[in-house]
Design an enzyme around this catalytic site. Sequence first.
Site, short mmCIF file in Angstrom:
data_model
loop_
_atom_site.label_atom_id
_atom_site.label_comp_id
_atom_site.label_asym_id
_atom_site.label_seq_id
_atom_site.Cartn_x
_atom_site.Cartn_y
_atom_site.Cartn_z
N ASN A 26 15.88 -0.20 -2.32
CA ASN A 26 14.64 0.12 -1.60
C ASN A 26 14.69 -0.56 -0.23
O ASN A 26 14.45 -1.76 -0.12
CB ASN A 26 13.44 -0.39 -2.41
CG ASN A 26 12.13 -0.20 -1.68
OD1 ASN A 26 12.07 0.53 -0.68
ND2 ASN A 26 11.07 -0.84 -2.16
N LYS A 28 12.77 -0.16 2.27
CA LYS A 28 11.45 -0.33 2.91
C LYS A 28 11.53 0.17 4.36
O LYS A 28 12.26 1.11 4.63
CB LYS A 28 11.00 -1.79 2.79
CG LYS A 28 11.11 -2.29 1.35
CD LYS A 28 10.43 -3.58 1.08
CE LYS A 28 10.63 -3.97 -0.39
NZ LYS A 28 9.83 -5.10 -0.79
N SER A 234 13.07 -9.99 -5.94
CA SER A 234 14.00 -11.08 -5.58
C SER A 234 15.31 -11.04 -6.36
O SER A 234 15.84 -12.08 -6.74
CB SER A 234 13.31 -12.44 -5.73
OG SER A 234 12.19 -12.51 -4.85
P1 PGA Z 1 12.84 -7.65 -3.06
O1 PGA Z 1 11.95 -6.31 -3.12
O2 PGA Z 1 14.14 -7.36 -3.79
O3 PGA Z 1 13.05 -7.89 -1.60
O4 PGA Z 1 12.07 -8.71 -3.74
C1 PGA Z 1 11.95 -5.51 -4.27
C2 PGA Z 1 11.00 -4.35 -4.07
O5 PGA Z 1 9.97 -4.51 -3.41
O6 PGA Z 1 11.27 -3.24 -4.54
#
Ligand code: PGA
Length: 270
Positions: A26, A28, A234
């Site tokens: 993802n 984002k 994370s």
């Molecule tokens: P992160 O995000 O791995 O940066 O914690 C996971 C997500 O929001 O899908």
Amino acid sequence: MVARKGEAPLPKVNPRTGRTRLIAANWKMNLNHLEAIQVVQKLHFKLRTSDYEYCEISIHPPFVDIRSLQLLIDSDRMNFSLGAQNCYFEAKGAFTGEVSTQMLSKLGVRNVIVGHSERRSIFQEDDGLIAKKVKAVFDSQMIPILCVGETADERSDGLSADVLSRQVSTAIKAVTPEVLSNLVIAYEPVWAIGSGTPASVKDASDGADLIRGTIESIKSKEVAQAVRILYGGSVTSANSRDFLESSSLDGLLVGGASLDPDDFAALIEA
Ligand code: PGA
């Protein structure tokens, strides 16, 4: 999953669970279409055939990158699934700024993230809207990756189980059992996302078991056993293996650690 042209390997079913593992990136709101091409090329260069056999790898870039990545993946016969981070449930019309599931499916998108906690908290998406999106994704012959998870406050108030079962049951109510077996759910505790503090493997597995139990109680054991459940929050190359060893979990939804091809390749190879 449908084989791409050529001899690219298909992911194998996990013999312990009967389900195919999935690791989803993802991105984002990161990486423009030029950066996206570079990252995917580098990732493809780093991964080995055995990585693609181990799991389905799904890339979820911003909308504006999708066409470029579709062309790259098809022309170089890369074995990535193309994904999206969101969609709208209406087919077309006066919905300024939105993208329909039909538009995504035309671009070769296979998996669509629905109800990510950032959509829920920043863009006020509620369970009812998310349920409509899940149905629209299925209606366009794609797979929703439904995100669910409790906030830190809900957790400390002892409400985690209530939140998860409410989010799951509302989202799947209108979906028929035959279709629902293809669903992917990502258990993403909100407090673990982007915090550098992942859930413990036990907490992640307990959350996944609760989600599977909810599906079984609303639909059937058969459907519950077919649905794939990921953990997200994370995840890095230092902890990915621990989560993947849990028989409650079928894969990972990865944010920050998926942006760098070296990190993401290491995470998959771990
Ligand atoms: P992160 O995000 O791995 O940066 O914690 C996971 C997500 O929001 O899908």
